[in-house]
Design a protein around this motif. Structure first.
Motif, PDB file in Angstrom:
ATOM      1  N   LEU A  12      35.382 -60.203 -29.127  1.00  0.00           N
ATOM      2  CA  LEU A  12      36.671 -60.978 -28.804  1.00  0.00           C
ATOM      3  C   LEU A  12      36.907 -61.524 -29.711  1.00  0.00           C
ATOM      4  O   LEU A  12      36.616 -62.646 -30.069  1.00  0.00           O
ATOM      5  N   LEU A  14      39.869 -63.625 -30.614  1.00  0.00           N
ATOM      6  CA  LEU A  14      40.981 -64.407 -30.400  1.00  0.00           C
ATOM      7  C   LEU A  14      41.671 -65.269 -31.647  1.00  0.00           C
ATOM      8  O   LEU A  14      40.755 -65.952 -32.308  1.00  0.00           O
ATOM      9  N   THR A  90      40.282 -71.931 -16.098  1.00  0.00           N
ATOM     10  CA  THR A  90      39.569 -70.736 -16.911  1.00  0.00           C
ATOM     11  C   THR A  90      39.705 -69.584 -16.075  1.00  0.00           C
ATOM     12  O   THR A  90      39.370 -69.461 -14.913  1.00  0.00           O
ATOM     13  N   SER A  92      37.544 -66.025 -17.556  1.00  0.00           N
ATOM     14  CA  SER A  92      36.901 -65.438 -18.637  1.00  0.00           C
ATOM     15  C   SER A  92      35.494 -64.953 -18.110  1.00  0.00           C
ATOM     16  O   SER A  92      34.789 -65.823 -17.452  1.00  0.00           O
ATOM     17  N   SER A 145      32.241 -65.723 -27.594  1.00  0.00           N
ATOM     18  CA  SER A 145      33.506 -65.205 -26.887  1.00  0.00           C
ATOM     19  C   SER A 145      33.887 -66.046 -25.860  1.00  0.00           C
ATOM     20  O   SER A 145      35.263 -66.242 -25.823  1.00  0.00           O
ATOM     21  N   TYR A 149      37.580 -68.322 -26.328  1.00  0.00           N
ATOM     22  CA  TYR A 149      38.607 -68.095 -25.187  1.00  0.00           C
ATOM     23  C   TYR A 149      39.049 -69.850 -24.910  1.00  0.00           C
ATOM     24  O   TYR A 149      39.972 -70.264 -24.889  1.00  0.00           O
ATOM     25  N   HIS A 153      42.609 -72.168 -25.542  1.00  0.00           N
ATOM     26  CA  HIS A 153      43.418 -72.871 -24.416  1.00  0.00           C
ATOM     27  C   HIS A 153      43.104 -74.612 -24.568  1.00  0.00           C
ATOM     28  O   HIS A 153      43.329 -74.947 -23.583  1.00  0.00           O
TER      29      HIS A 153
END
Length: 301
Positions: A12, A14, A90, A92, A145, A149, A153
């Motif tokens: 991931l 991001l 959240t 995830s 990961s 995430y 945020h």
């Protein structure tokens, strides 16, 4: 060591935007009420509360219920509320799932969460011994990961350590215990307060002026993860000899004035480079979660 079944996840990666958008709150109501749950056993105690394994009487679903009683100090109850506020924002697979929050007239507060059957990385280290490089890499992928995430945020965990990383029966590792976490409300918010476990605190948390602590708070999670992974590999906290208990002055001096710990020469070059990238004392130069997900150590193990 019968630990982590090797699982290769899609990395991931991001982006970390300069002005990320906070996640919206879900509906406040929950389908689960306290009367729906029966306690099966005590999973642990700490911070003025108790964590229970509970079962839904009708569906048979099993959860973890963290309860802080009304006669406990207000700080402990506030931590549970803060954890609820973080978890309900959240969604995830690398973060422990939130299922509800209860508050009784007696003052008791409780948060209902995903039950992680195996326990924590701390208990796993004690019961099964040190982790191999591939096992450390598997843990690192999943935790990074989750951090990628969270950071995208605007959420800083501030207490990454082996006892706050939980493992389920599929040997998936997830981030838990958000009691001291912080949601960054503005891009320039500072995050230098003395919360979290001091042993895993980054240099900028002790001395923000010297180590770039006003850059952002996200880098502190990476330092804590680096120490955690180091500990899984060598079997003890990296700044102290085996068996020695940490104390505040010793730790502060070691973290702020000493060199970052380095892995033994028996570790691979990629692994040593990865840990070094986590433990750069200047937080402005420390690698981000998304950058670390592309590190050769995770690509080759």
């Amino acid at each position: 060591m019968p630990l982590v079944r090797q699982r290769r996840h899609l990395n991931l990666r991001l982006p970390e935007p300069s002005v990320p958008k906070p996640l919206p709150l879900p509906p406040s109501s929950t389908a689960i009420a306290p009367a729906d749950l029966e306690k099966l056993q005590v999973l642990g105690h700490g911070n003025g509360g108790t964590v229970y394994k509970v079962r839904h009487k009708r569906t048979g679903a099993v959860y973890a219920l963290k309860v802080v009683h009304g006669d406990t100090d207000g700080a402990s109850r506030q931590e549970v509320r803060r954890e609820m506020e973080i978890l309900q924002r959240t969604e995830s697979p690398h973060v422990v799932e939130y299922h509800g929050f209860f508050e009784k007239p007696s003052g008791d507060v409780a948060i209902l969460m995903e039950y992680m059957e195996v326990g924590t990385l701390e208990t796993l280290l004690k019961s099964s011994g040190t982790f191999s490089e591939p096992q450390v890499a598997s843990v690192a992928r999943e935790v990074l990961s989750g951090l990628s995430y969270l950071h995208a945020h605007k959420i800083i965990h501030r207490d990454i350590k082996p006892s706050n990383l939980l493992v389920n029966r599929k040997m998936e590792v997830k981030i838990g215990d958000f009691g001291v976490s912080k949601v960054m409300c503005r891009t320039l918010d500072a995050c230098n307060s003395y919360v979290g476990t001091c042993a895993y605190m980054s240099p900028e948390r002790f001395d923000p002026d010297s180590y770039g602590g006003n850059y952002n708070g996200y880098a502190s999670d990476i330092w804590s993860l680096g120490l955690t992974l180091f500990e899984l590999y060598v079997g003890h906290f990296p700044f102290l000899p085996m068996g020695q208990s940490p104390d505040w002055p010793t730790l502060m001096c070691a973290i702020c004035f000493g060199d970052p710990p380095t892995l033994p020469q028996t570790a691979s070059q990629h692994f040593r480079s990865f840990i070094s990238s986590c433990l750069i004392k200047d937080s402005t130069q420390r690698w981000t979660a998304s950058q670390l997900l592309s590190h050769p150590f995770l690509a080759t193990t």
